[in-house]
Design an enzyme around this catalytic site. Structure first.
Site, PDB file in Angstrom:
ATOM      1  N   SER A   1       0.804  -1.232   0.000  1.00 17.03           N
ATOM      2  CA  SER A   1       0.000   0.000   0.000  1.00 17.03           C
ATOM      3  C   SER A   1       0.834   1.278   0.000  1.00 17.03           C
ATOM      4  O   SER A   1       0.307   2.339  -0.325  1.00 17.03           O
ATOM      5  CB  SER A   1      -0.945   0.012   1.207  1.00 17.03           C
TER       6      SER A   1
ATOM      7  N   LYS B   1       0.664   4.777   6.824  1.00 17.15           N
ATOM      8  CA  LYS B   1       0.095   5.609   5.768  1.00 17.15           C
ATOM      9  C   LYS B   1       0.759   6.975   5.788  1.00 17.15           C
ATOM     10  O   LYS B   1       1.494   7.319   6.719  1.00 17.15           O
ATOM     11  CB  LYS B   1      -1.421   5.786   5.956  1.00 17.15           C
TER      12      LYS B   1
END
Length: 254
Positions: free
Chosen positions: A68, A139
């Site tokens: 990701s 993230k």
């Protein structure tokens, strides 16, 4: 007269008694120092305890489990998470790569691990030897408290407080987002997204959840500052300048 009866009783042992002092010297000479075999184990235990304390309060290795965050972070990379980055009054900034506990924001159910499994897994994750808990995420911060984050403008870019962001860190070929959104980030929360937008489950996927996809600042474990493994990828992770021109939020209601 029986002369043998008058003789003193002979010591029938094969060697004479050495006496307590002699026996003590012999014992010291022949017996290895007490605890010699246990010293390496004790030293190893102390080293592991030190590393565990270091990872609990200062710097924690974190194993990247998914794609990701490519191409910034690859599967199998170990990043060093700076747990002191926000501990003394600092707060996450736009562009920072952070590790956070998604319980209550991205995850709403318990993983169900038994206590022993959770302990072993937690110890391995704390040393960067095992996958992190299923509730831990890495993230990039796109919006902080008060920011008005929207996607997308006519050129397909994300805008923060009305200013388009040129995201040079995106995975090649990825669009900034395939999902339109318009959100004002609540105070004390963060809007976070992965760099590989096509492969990232991030704030966009939790728009309908409590909090609207935002993550509490209090749940941030730390800032990812370095890639430490593999050695050929050793590098510092710097906050990009893509957000330098973003104006301050217009107000509590965006």
């Amino acid at each position: 007269m029986d002369t043998d009866a008058q003789l003193p009783e002979r010591d029938l042992s094969p060697t004479p008694d050495q006496g307590p002092e002699q026996r003590s010297r012999s014992a010291r000479f022949l017996t290895p120092p007490a605890g010699l075999g246990r010293r390496p184990v004790a030293l190893l235990g102390c080293c592991l305890a030190f590393l565990f304390l270091l990872s609990s309060f200062v710097i924690q290795p974190f194993l990247i489990p998914s794609s990701s965050m490519e191409n910034t972070l690859h599967i199998g990379d170990r990043v060093l998470v700076n747990k002191l980055a926000y501990r003394f009054g600092g707060t996450p900034r736009r562009g920072d790569v952070v590790v956070f506990d998604g319980t209550g924001s991205f995850v709403h159910s318990n993983t169900g691990d038994n206590p022993v499994t959770a302990l072993v897994r937690g110890a391995g994750a704390a040393l960067g030897l095992a996958r992190p808990a299923d509730t831990d995420y890495v993230k990039r911060v796109i919006g902080v408290g008060g920011d008005h984050v929207t996607c997308c403008d006519k050129r397909g870019r994300i805008k923060v407080n009305g200013k388009a962001v040129s995201e040079g860190y995106l995975h090649p070929g990825d669009a900034p987002s395939s999902v339109d959104f318009d959100i004002v980030v609540p105070e004390g929360k963060l809007w976070v997204m992965g760099d590989h937008r096509a492969r990232s489950s991030d704030s966009r996927d939790h728009l309908g959840d409590p909090g609207g996809g935002t993550v509490p600042v209090d749940e941030v474990i730390g800032r990812a500052d370095w890639i430490s493994w593999p050695f050929d990828r050793w590098t510092a992770l710097h906050t990009p300048d893509a957000f330098d021109a973003i104006p301050a939020p217009a107000g509590p209601h965006g």
